[in-house]
Motif scaffolding. Structure first.
Motif, PDB file in Angstrom:
ATOM      1  N   PHE A   1      18.205  31.413   5.559  1.00 19.38           N
ATOM      2  CA  PHE A   1      18.677  32.471   5.016  1.00 19.38           C
ATOM      3  C   PHE A   1      17.763  33.313   4.861  1.00 19.38           C
ATOM      4  N   GLU A   2      18.924  34.415   4.351  1.00 18.41           N
ATOM      5  CA  GLU A   2      18.052  35.760   4.217  1.00 18.41           C
ATOM      6  C   GLU A   2      17.030  35.831   2.353  1.00 18.41           C
ATOM      7  N   SER A   3      15.869  36.050   2.750  1.00 18.50           N
ATOM      8  CA  SER A   3      14.893  35.324   1.477  1.00 18.50           C
ATOM      9  C   SER A   3      15.343  36.557   0.618  1.00 18.50           C
ATOM     10  N   PHE A   4      15.045  36.362  -0.665  1.00 16.96           N
ATOM     11  CA  PHE A   4      14.807  37.026  -1.784  1.00 16.96           C
ATOM     12  C   PHE A   4      13.750  36.871  -2.778  1.00 16.96           C
ATOM     13  N   SER A   5      13.701  37.968  -3.721  1.00 21.90           N
ATOM     14  CA  SER A   5      12.105  38.091  -4.191  1.00 21.90           C
ATOM     15  C   SER A   5      13.119  37.482  -5.480  1.00 21.90           C
ATOM     16  N   ALA A   6      12.609  37.007  -6.917  1.00 23.89           N
ATOM     17  CA  ALA A   6      12.797  36.368  -7.990  1.00 23.89           C
ATOM     18  C   ALA A   6      11.207  36.711  -9.203  1.00 23.89           C
ATOM     19  N   GLU A   7      11.631  37.434 -10.570  1.00 26.68           N
ATOM     20  CA  GLU A   7      10.985  37.119 -11.078  1.00 26.68           C
ATOM     21  C   GLU A   7      10.729  36.128 -11.457  1.00 26.68           C
ATOM     22  N   VAL A   8       9.786  35.752 -12.341  1.00 22.52           N
ATOM     23  CA  VAL A   8       8.953  34.825 -13.279  1.00 22.52           C
ATOM     24  C   VAL A   8       9.095  35.098 -14.572  1.00 22.52           C
ATOM     25  N   GLU A   9       9.851  35.247 -14.990  1.00 15.86           N
ATOM     26  CA  GLU A   9       9.753  35.469 -16.772  1.00 15.86           C
ATOM     27  C   GLU A   9       9.200  34.805 -17.802  1.00 15.86           C
ATOM     28  N   LYS A  10       8.159  34.868 -18.866  1.00 14.30           N
ATOM     29  CA  LYS A  10       7.382  34.983 -19.275  1.00 14.30           C
ATOM     30  C   LYS A  10       8.314  33.394 -20.345  1.00 14.30           C
ATOM     31  N   GLY A  11      10.010  34.228 -20.228  1.00 12.78           N
ATOM     32  CA  GLY A  11      10.653  33.354 -21.434  1.00 12.78           C
ATOM     33  C   GLY A  11      11.544  32.728 -20.687  1.00 12.78           C
ATOM     34  N   ARG A  12      12.026  32.946 -19.717  1.00 15.83           N
ATOM     35  CA  ARG A  12      12.394  32.271 -18.875  1.00 15.83           C
ATOM     36  C   ARG A  12      11.584  30.606 -18.757  1.00 15.83           C
ATOM     37  N   LEU A  13      10.103  30.678 -18.927  1.00 17.95           N
ATOM     38  CA  LEU A  13       9.470  29.835 -18.606  1.00 17.95           C
ATOM     39  C   LEU A  13       9.025  29.003 -19.778  1.00 17.95           C
ATOM     40  N   ARG A  14       9.155  30.203 -20.973  1.00 16.98           N
ATOM     41  CA  ARG A  14       9.243  29.121 -22.522  1.00 16.98           C
ATOM     42  C   ARG A  14      10.364  28.432 -22.480  1.00 16.98           C
ATOM     43  N   PHE A  15      11.991  28.972 -22.317  1.00 10.15           N
ATOM     44  CA  PHE A  15      13.365  27.990 -22.394  1.00 10.15           C
ATOM     45  C   PHE A  15      13.223  27.112 -21.613  1.00 10.15           C
ATOM     46  N   PHE A  16      12.416  27.020 -20.228  1.00 11.38           N
ATOM     47  CA  PHE A  16      12.176  26.193 -19.624  1.00 11.38           C
ATOM     48  C   PHE A  16      11.339  24.486 -20.222  1.00 11.38           C
ATOM     49  N   ALA A  17      10.669  25.360 -20.972  1.00 15.54           N
ATOM     50  CA  ALA A  17       9.761  24.490 -20.891  1.00 15.54           C
ATOM     51  C   ALA A  17      10.809  23.413 -22.672  1.00 15.54           C
ATOM     52  N   LYS A  18      11.089  23.995 -22.964  1.00 16.45           N
ATOM     53  CA  LYS A  18      11.455  23.638 -24.399  1.00 16.45           C
ATOM     54  C   LYS A  18      12.940  22.608 -23.343  1.00 16.45           C
ATOM     55  N   SER A  19      13.666  22.982 -23.256  1.00 14.10           N
ATOM     56  CA  SER A  19      14.915  22.114 -22.650  1.00 14.10           C
ATOM     57  C   SER A  19      14.487  20.905 -21.733  1.00 14.10           C
ATOM     58  N   ILE A  20      12.945  21.068 -21.615  1.00 17.34           N
ATOM     59  CA  ILE A  20      11.839  19.503 -20.809  1.00 17.34           C
ATOM     60  C   ILE A  20      11.762  18.793 -21.732  1.00 17.34           C
ATOM     61  N   GLY A  21      11.377  19.248 -23.212  1.00 16.97           N
ATOM     62  CA  GLY A  21      11.022  18.944 -23.853  1.00 16.97           C
ATOM     63  C   GLY A  21       9.499  18.800 -23.699  1.00 16.97           C
ATOM     64  N   GLU A  22       8.663  19.651 -23.060  1.00 20.57           N
ATOM     65  CA  GLU A  22       7.891  19.798 -22.530  1.00 20.57           C
ATOM     66  C   GLU A  22       6.711  19.602 -24.006  1.00 20.57           C
ATOM     67  N   THR A  23       5.813  19.188 -24.726  1.00 17.28           N
ATOM     68  CA  THR A  23       4.677  19.380 -25.219  1.00 17.28           C
ATOM     69  C   THR A  23       3.927  19.614 -25.517  1.00 17.28           C
ATOM     70  N   ASP A  24       3.478  20.596 -24.302  1.00 13.59           N
ATOM     71  CA  ASP A  24       1.817  20.712 -24.348  1.00 13.59           C
ATOM     72  C   ASP A  24       1.573  22.112 -24.214  1.00 13.59           C
ATOM     73  N   PRO A  25       1.158  23.068 -25.272  1.00 13.04           N
ATOM     74  CA  PRO A  25       1.733  24.578 -25.135  1.00 13.04           C
ATOM     75  C   PRO A  25       1.148  25.230 -23.737  1.00 13.04           C
ATOM     76  N   VAL A  26       0.134  24.630 -22.692  1.00 11.05           N
ATOM     77  CA  VAL A  26      -0.107  25.112 -21.862  1.00 11.05           C
ATOM     78  C   VAL A  26       1.150  25.955 -21.935  1.00 11.05           C
ATOM     79  N   TYR A  27       2.438  25.250 -21.330  1.00  7.07           N
ATOM     80  CA  TYR A  27       4.088  26.310 -21.102  1.00  7.07           C
ATOM     81  C   TYR A  27       4.201  26.885 -21.921  1.00  7.07           C
ATOM     82  N   TRP A  28       3.589  27.112 -23.183  1.00 10.96           N
ATOM     83  CA  TRP A  28       4.598  28.088 -24.066  1.00 10.96           C
ATOM     84  C   TRP A  28       3.409  29.258 -24.220  1.00 10.96           C
ATOM     85  N   ASP A  29       2.365  29.004 -24.409  1.00 10.86           N
ATOM     86  CA  ASP A  29       1.371  29.292 -25.135  1.00 10.86           C
ATOM     87  C   ASP A  29       0.684  30.010 -23.695  1.00 10.86           C
ATOM     88  N   GLU A  30       0.302  31.740 -24.378  1.00 10.18           N
ATOM     89  CA  GLU A  30      -0.957  32.227 -22.527  1.00 10.18           C
ATOM     90  C   GLU A  30      -1.726  31.635 -23.286  1.00 10.18           C
TER      91      GLU A  30
END
Lengths: 133, 147
Positions: free
Chosen positions: B11-40
């Motif tokens: 398939f044709e390759s594509f590039s995606a930016e990994v946004e900080k807000g997206r990672l925080r939202f992802f962490a929230k959605s899986i109930g992550e409790t380790d702050p490394v996944y939302w706190d820089e």
């Protein structure tokens, strides 16, 4: 850290019951917008009793258990097979056990069998992780 | 039956930016409790150069292209008959907030079980960051219900 040997159990993780809210949040955050997980009408038309959980949500829970145990930078491989559909209201319990300790790539590594299961013991995901120790 | 002649398609390759807000939202959605996944700051003091993408996040990058999963249209699959069969990741590196990841996907195999009642579609993906480092690889097996 205490010694990691064959049979070492890693701290388990029990999750709150799967709700429609859980699935809506995960759909948005993960980018998996397949309507079968969030739209009851769509799920029923597809022959399912209702919406059901993304397999990758439970795999993410297994990932949380692993990174609670060791920093993520030590994770070498992580795989899972999806055995049974996780339904609404299921309470998922993640567990893991070291099955092998070996040397590879100049590192001591542990092979961990990981399992996600319902409260009644039915396994929903079964997989494996390789972690540098 | 799905078209076996499509095996090997890249398939044709594509590039995606990994946004900080997206990672925080992802962490929230899986109930992550380790702050490394939302706190820089927590991430940096744990030795990471930014908030890390959790282990299963590369699968989310698969769906950051122009379509949900291009293989669905490519093989003319009905999305309501697809289940996820298996998923594997390898981590030669890590993915962090702020990275730009190029996703390459290949249709590795199609096979069937139960006399064609179930077909399996195997995709192989690689994830390369802005420094040209392959930071993850994955294999995704989809199950297609024909009966």
């Amino acid at each position: 850290m205490s010694e990691v040997v064959v049979g070492t159990e890693i701290a388990s993780l029990e999750l709150p019951p799967i709700s429609r809210f859980t699935l809506a949040l995960y759909a948005g955050a993960s980018g998996d917008h397949n309507p079968i997980h969030i739209d009851s009408d769509f799920a029923k038309k597809a022959g399912m009793p209702d919406v059901f959980a993304h397999g990758m949500l439970s795999m993410a829970y297994l990932g949380r258990m692993l990174t609670n145990w060791q920093p993520q930078s030590r994770l070498v491989k992580f795989s899972s097979r999806f055995l049974t559909i996780t339904q609404l209201y299921d309470v998922i319990m993640c567990s893991g056990k070291v099955t092998e300790v070996f040397e590879e790539g100049g590192q001591q590594r542990a092979r961990i069998e990981v399992i996600a299961a319902r409260k009644d013991g039915t396994q929903t995901l079964a997989g494996e992780a390789i972690v540098a120790i | 039956m799905l078209d076996r002649s499509r095996i090997g398609h890249e398939f044709e390759s594509f590039s995606a930016e990994v946004e900080k807000g997206r990672l925080r939202f992802f962490a929230k959605s899986i109930g992550e409790t380790d702050p490394v996944y939302w706190d820089e700051a927590a991430a940096r003091s744990a030795g990471y150069r930014n908030i890390p993408a959790p282990p299963t996040f590369p699968f989310s990058l698969d769906m950051d292209g122009p379509e949900l999963l291009p293989v669905i249209d490519f093989l003319k699959m009905d999305v309501s008959r697809i289940l996820h069969g298996a998923q594997e990741f390898e981590y030669p590196g890590m993915i962090y907030a702020g990275d730009t990841i190029t996703v390459k996907s290949k249709l590795k195999d199609i096979f069937d079980k139960k006399s064609g009642a179930l077909e399996f579609v195997v995709m192989e993906n690689s994830y390369t960051n802005q420094n040209n480092e392959v930071v993850a690889k994955s294999t995704c097996t989809l199950v297609y219900r024909n009966a």
